[in-house]
Scaffold this motif. Structure first.
Motif, PDB file in Angstrom:
ATOM      1  N   SER A 114      16.743 -33.233  50.078  1.00 42.54           N
ATOM      2  CA  SER A 114      15.833 -32.131  49.756  1.00 42.54           C
ATOM      3  C   SER A 114      15.377 -31.454  51.041  1.00 42.54           C
ATOM      4  N   LEU A 115      14.957 -30.209  50.894  1.00 44.24           N
ATOM      5  CA  LEU A 115      14.484 -29.421  52.028  1.00 44.24           C
ATOM      6  C   LEU A 115      13.521 -28.374  51.487  1.00 44.24           C
ATOM      7  N   ARG A 116      12.522 -28.017  52.289  1.00 42.93           N
ATOM      8  CA  ARG A 116      11.598 -26.969  51.877  1.00 42.93           C
ATOM      9  C   ARG A 116      11.563 -25.864  52.926  1.00 42.93           C
ATOM     10  N   VAL A 163      18.757 -16.061  45.417  1.00 40.16           N
ATOM     11  CA  VAL A 163      18.384 -17.455  45.244  1.00 40.16           C
ATOM     12  C   VAL A 163      17.175 -17.568  44.322  1.00 40.16           C
ATOM     13  N   ALA A 164      16.055 -16.994  44.732  1.00 42.41           N
ATOM     14  CA  ALA A 164      14.837 -17.085  43.927  1.00 42.41           C
ATOM     15  C   ALA A 164      13.864 -16.008  44.357  1.00 42.41           C
ATOM     16  N   SER A 224      19.446 -22.680  39.819  1.00 37.11           N
ATOM     17  CA  SER A 224      18.496 -22.935  38.737  1.00 37.11           C
ATOM     18  C   SER A 224      18.516 -24.412  38.346  1.00 37.11           C
ATOM     19  N   GLY A 225      17.313 -24.992  38.263  1.00 35.95           N
ATOM     20  CA  GLY A 225      17.194 -26.399  37.936  1.00 35.95           C
ATOM     21  C   GLY A 225      17.137 -27.307  39.145  1.00 35.95           C
ATOM     22  N   ARG A 226      17.521 -26.794  40.303  1.00 35.08           N
ATOM     23  CA  ARG A 226      17.483 -27.595  41.539  1.00 35.08           C
ATOM     24  C   ARG A 226      16.455 -27.062  42.529  1.00 35.08           C
ATOM     25  N   PHE A 227      16.274 -25.770  42.552  1.00 39.21           N
ATOM     26  CA  PHE A 227      15.355 -25.124  43.492  1.00 39.21           C
ATOM     27  C   PHE A 227      14.120 -24.647  42.753  1.00 39.21           C
ATOM     28  N   THR A 228      12.983 -24.667  43.460  1.00 37.04           N
ATOM     29  CA  THR A 228      11.728 -24.179  42.904  1.00 37.04           C
ATOM     30  C   THR A 228      11.022 -23.311  43.932  1.00 37.04           C
ATOM     31  N   LEU A 233      10.279 -22.461  49.219  1.00 36.79           N
ATOM     32  CA  LEU A 233      11.460 -22.744  48.413  1.00 36.79           C
ATOM     33  C   LEU A 233      11.760 -24.230  48.545  1.00 36.79           C
ATOM     34  N   GLN A 234      11.458 -24.962  47.493  1.00 38.72           N
ATOM     35  CA  GLN A 234      11.761 -26.383  47.465  1.00 38.72           C
ATOM     36  C   GLN A 234      13.178 -26.554  46.941  1.00 38.72           C
TER      37      GLN A 234
END
Length: 125
Positions: free
Chosen positions: A17-19, A48-49, A65-69, A81-82
């Protein structure tokens, strides 16, 4: 003129994971579309978002979608961006963008004229 400062890019392994963070300064908008595009080996300026600040709605590209928030701290004019369960194909340069939300927020790169310098994300074993 808006300035965008990105941070958080790194080299990680698949599944990690990375933010990422992006802080806007200079001109501000009462309602903004703020978020991320990326340039990868396969795609140029891929959405991306995006976060719409007035109603706090998020929009995601299908590849993430579903992996990044995406989220926002309005007190800091910062979006985050998580990125979870990273894959090698997520490798690329991630660019922060912002524009006034006068026509709704969409993942169309040509609608954004203010871009950050980019931060590199590398996912490799």
């Amino acid at each position: 003129q808006v300035q965008l400062e990105e941070s958080g890019g790194d080299s990680v392994r698949p599944g990690d994971s990375l933010r990422l963070s992006c802080t806007a300064s200079g001109a501000t908008y009462a309602s903004a579309c703020m978020g991320w595009f990326r340039q990868t080996a396969r795609r140029n300026r891929e959405g991306v978002a995006i976060f719409q600040t007035d109603d706090r709605t998020s929009y995601y590209g299908s590849a993430v979608s579903g992996r990044f928030t995406i989220s926002q701290d309005p007190t800091k004019n910062t979006v985050y961006l998580q990125m979870n369960r990273l894959k090698p194909e997520d490798t690329g340069t991630y660019y922060c963008v912002i524009r006034r939300a006068d026509s709704g927020c969409r993942l169309f790169p040509d609608e954004y004229k203010d871009w950050g310098q980019g931060t590199q994300v590398t996912v490799s074993s």
